[in-house]
Design a protein around this motif. Structure first.
Motif, PDB file in Angstrom:
ATOM      1  N   ARG A  59      32.157  33.422  43.760  1.00  0.00           N
ATOM      2  CA  ARG A  59      33.545  33.877  43.762  1.00  0.00           C
ATOM      3  C   ARG A  59      33.609  35.403  43.800  1.00  0.00           C
ATOM      4  N   GLU A  60      32.681  36.038  43.113  1.00  0.00           N
ATOM      5  CA  GLU A  60      32.672  37.501  43.072  1.00  0.00           C
ATOM      6  C   GLU A  60      32.453  38.083  44.468  1.00  0.00           C
ATOM      7  N   ALA A  61      31.552  37.438  45.240  1.00  0.00           N
ATOM      8  CA  ALA A  61      31.298  37.919  46.606  1.00  0.00           C
ATOM      9  C   ALA A  61      32.564  37.788  47.447  1.00  0.00           C
ATOM     10  N   HIS A  62      33.260  36.662  47.287  1.00  0.00           N
ATOM     11  CA  HIS A  62      34.511  36.468  48.028  1.00  0.00           C
ATOM     12  C   HIS A  62      35.533  37.531  47.658  1.00  0.00           C
ATOM     13  N   ASP A  63      35.713  37.724  46.359  1.00  0.00           N
ATOM     14  CA  ASP A  63      36.723  38.682  45.916  1.00  0.00           C
ATOM     15  C   ASP A  63      36.364  40.096  46.380  1.00  0.00           C
ATOM     16  N   ALA A  64      35.067  40.428  46.310  1.00  0.00           N
ATOM     17  CA  ALA A  64      34.643  41.773  46.714  1.00  0.00           C
ATOM     18  C   ALA A  64      34.883  42.001  48.203  1.00  0.00           C
ATOM     19  N   SER A  65      34.751  40.923  49.000  1.00  0.00           N
ATOM     20  CA  SER A  65      34.913  41.068  50.451  1.00  0.00           C
ATOM     21  C   SER A  65      36.321  41.499  50.817  1.00  0.00           C
ATOM     22  N   LEU A  66      37.269  41.158  49.971  1.00  0.00           N
ATOM     23  CA  LEU A  66      38.663  41.519  50.256  1.00  0.00           C
ATOM     24  C   LEU A  66      38.887  43.027  50.168  1.00  0.00           C
ATOM     25  N   GLN A  67      37.932  43.707  49.569  1.00  0.00           N
ATOM     26  CA  GLN A  67      38.055  45.170  49.440  1.00  0.00           C
ATOM     27  C   GLN A  67      37.285  45.913  50.524  1.00  0.00           C
TER      28      GLN A  67
END
Lengths: 99, 99
Positions: A59-67
């Motif tokens: 989930r962290e990788a997904h959330d980070a990708s949004l930035q």
């Protein structure tokens, strides 16, 4: 366990193909950000809905990708063509045939 | 264009892992039937919902797969553990990062 994300968005009439093109154009670059799968689908029963099915390392990788700058730029290009109607569903990937 | 299918089902309490195991166990065999992707995900926000995200050569290949003996057997094993609440969404796959 891998992180799964299923989302939908509605586009303004006549803009679905353009939004889909924006979403798919950057997909290859997501691999380095921990993305295993990023599928853009056009709803078969209307002309405005897009479904996105994603699998990420976490989930962290997904959330980070949004930035990421390229993600933010893509969102900025697509947003004026969206109605603001979204759905989202997070999952834990249990397995299957992953391409 | 590839055919996409997004479906959800609800399991009776305590049976989700068993149903997910049934669904994932036969996934490798689907490739020969024209399946490109078959992801089984467990909803992160409850204990009973399963989401399945699929990509097939065609809608016909997907529909035909439901008649395969192994698919029918798997459905037969899973069905008693399901509540009968399903959702489905067909899509035309526009592209993306397909694994």
């Amino acid at each position: 366990m891998l992180y799964g994300y299923l989302g939908s968005m509605k586009t303004k009439p006549g803009h679905r193909d353009e939004v889909a093109s924006i979403l798919t154009s950057g997909a290859d670059g997501l691999r380095a950000a921990g993305c295993h799968l990023y599928v853009v689908g056009l709803a078969a029963d209307d002309d405005v809905t897009i479904w996105v099915s994603e699998i990420w390392e976490s989930r962290e990788a997904h959330d980070a990708s949004l930035q990421l700058p390229e993600t933010r730029a893509a969102i900025g290009r697509a947003m004026p063509m969206l109605t603001g109607e979204f759905t989202s569903q997070e999952t834990v990937v249990a397995g299957g045939l992953l391409g």
